[in-house]
Design a protein around this motif. Structure first.
Motif, PDB file in Angstrom:
ATOM      1  N   ASP A   1      -7.704 -15.729   1.086  1.00 56.56           N
ATOM      2  CA  ASP A   1      -6.956 -15.934  -0.152  1.00 56.56           C
ATOM      3  C   ASP A   1      -7.165 -14.755  -1.105  1.00 56.56           C
ATOM      4  O   ASP A   1      -8.290 -14.347  -1.365  1.00 56.56           O
ATOM      5  CB  ASP A   1      -7.399 -17.240  -0.817  1.00 56.56           C
ATOM      6  CG  ASP A   1      -6.366 -17.761  -1.789  1.00 56.56           C
ATOM      7  OD1 ASP A   1      -5.200 -17.347  -1.720  1.00 56.56           O
ATOM      8  OD2 ASP A   1      -6.736 -18.600  -2.626  1.00 56.56           O
ATOM      9  N   GLY A   2      -6.071 -14.181  -1.568  1.00 58.43           N
ATOM     10  CA  GLY A   2      -6.125 -13.029  -2.467  1.00 58.43           C
ATOM     11  C   GLY A   2      -6.121 -11.687  -1.766  1.00 58.43           C
ATOM     12  O   GLY A   2      -6.122 -10.637  -2.408  1.00 58.43           O
ATOM     13  N   THR A   3      -6.079 -11.689  -0.447  1.00 57.77           N
ATOM     14  CA  THR A   3      -6.123 -10.443   0.335  1.00 57.77           C
ATOM     15  C   THR A   3      -4.789  -9.707   0.271  1.00 57.77           C
ATOM     16  O   THR A   3      -3.727 -10.314   0.301  1.00 57.77           O
ATOM     17  CB  THR A   3      -6.477 -10.751   1.802  1.00 57.77           C
ATOM     18  OG1 THR A   3      -7.782 -11.316   1.846  1.00 57.77           O
ATOM     19  CG2 THR A   3      -6.425  -9.508   2.668  1.00 57.77           C
ATOM     20  N   GLU A   4      -4.873  -8.384   0.206  1.00 61.48           N
ATOM     21  CA  GLU A   4      -3.699  -7.532   0.321  1.00 61.48           C
ATOM     22  C   GLU A   4      -3.871  -6.715   1.598  1.00 61.48           C
ATOM     23  O   GLU A   4      -4.916  -6.111   1.822  1.00 61.48           O
ATOM     24  CB  GLU A   4      -3.578  -6.587  -0.872  1.00 61.48           C
ATOM     25  CG  GLU A   4      -2.366  -5.668  -0.765  1.00 61.48           C
ATOM     26  CD  GLU A   4      -2.309  -4.669  -1.894  1.00 61.48           C
ATOM     27  OE1 GLU A   4      -1.348  -4.740  -2.670  1.00 61.48           O
ATOM     28  OE2 GLU A   4      -3.240  -3.822  -1.986  1.00 61.48           O
ATOM     29  N   LEU A   5      -2.828  -6.705   2.421  1.00 64.48           N
ATOM     30  CA  LEU A   5      -2.850  -5.943   3.661  1.00 64.48           C
ATOM     31  C   LEU A   5      -2.030  -4.682   3.467  1.00 64.48           C
ATOM     32  O   LEU A   5      -0.874  -4.741   3.053  1.00 64.48           O
ATOM     33  CB  LEU A   5      -2.266  -6.786   4.797  1.00 64.48           C
ATOM     34  CG  LEU A   5      -2.309  -6.174   6.188  1.00 64.48           C
ATOM     35  CD1 LEU A   5      -3.750  -5.937   6.639  1.00 64.48           C
ATOM     36  CD2 LEU A   5      -1.594  -7.073   7.179  1.00 64.48           C
ATOM     37  N   ASP A   6      -2.637  -3.541   3.754  1.00 60.28           N
ATOM     38  CA  ASP A   6      -1.973  -2.247   3.603  1.00 60.28           C
ATOM     39  C   ASP A   6      -1.887  -1.592   4.980  1.00 60.28           C
ATOM     40  O   ASP A   6      -2.615  -1.955   5.904  1.00 60.28           O
ATOM     41  CB  ASP A   6      -2.773  -1.363   2.646  1.00 60.28           C
ATOM     42  CG  ASP A   6      -2.016  -0.127   2.190  1.00 60.28           C
ATOM     43  OD1 ASP A   6      -0.796  -0.029   2.426  1.00 60.28           O
ATOM     44  OD2 ASP A   6      -2.657   0.752   1.585  1.00 60.28           O
TER      45      ASP A   6
END
Length: 107
Positions: free
Chosen positions: A73-78
């Motif tokens: 939860d709250g993760t950003e995948l780049d």
């Protein structure tokens, strides 16, 4: 909260979904592994399960199972390219530490 993709990650996922010719989005999860305890899982999803949480990010469906959600939860995948290396990078606010090889993490 949610799990999101950067524009670069979304473009990369969309390109691969088009090449595959099928799929509803990107499934993210965690599994027990590595020296720090957990590792990220990424796969293309062909279906959404009843217990999945789904978000749309930059035009891509991001699918996370209920068991993995507290860790993601709250993760950003780049998606990045640095020299000869390219790949997905997780920016996870829940991570407390990561192993030296970068293959696993701890919350």
């Amino acid at each position: 909260m949610a799990v999101t993709l950067t524009e670069a990650a979304a473009r990369h996922v969309q390109k691969y979904l088009e090449r595959r010719g099928k799929g509803v989005g990107l499934r993210l999860g965690v599994k027990t592994s590595g020296c720090s305890g957990m590792a990220y899982k990424l796969e293309f999803a062909d279906a959404v399960n009843p217990d999945d949480k789904v978000w749309e990010s930059c035009g891509v469906k991001v699918i996370v199972d209920e068991k993995s959600l507290p860790y993601l939860d709250g993760t950003e995948l780049d998606y990045t390219r640095e020299g000869l290396q390219e790949g997905f990078r997780f920016k996870n606010p829940n991570e407390k530490s990561r192993c030296g090889c970068g293959e696993s993490f701890n919350v």
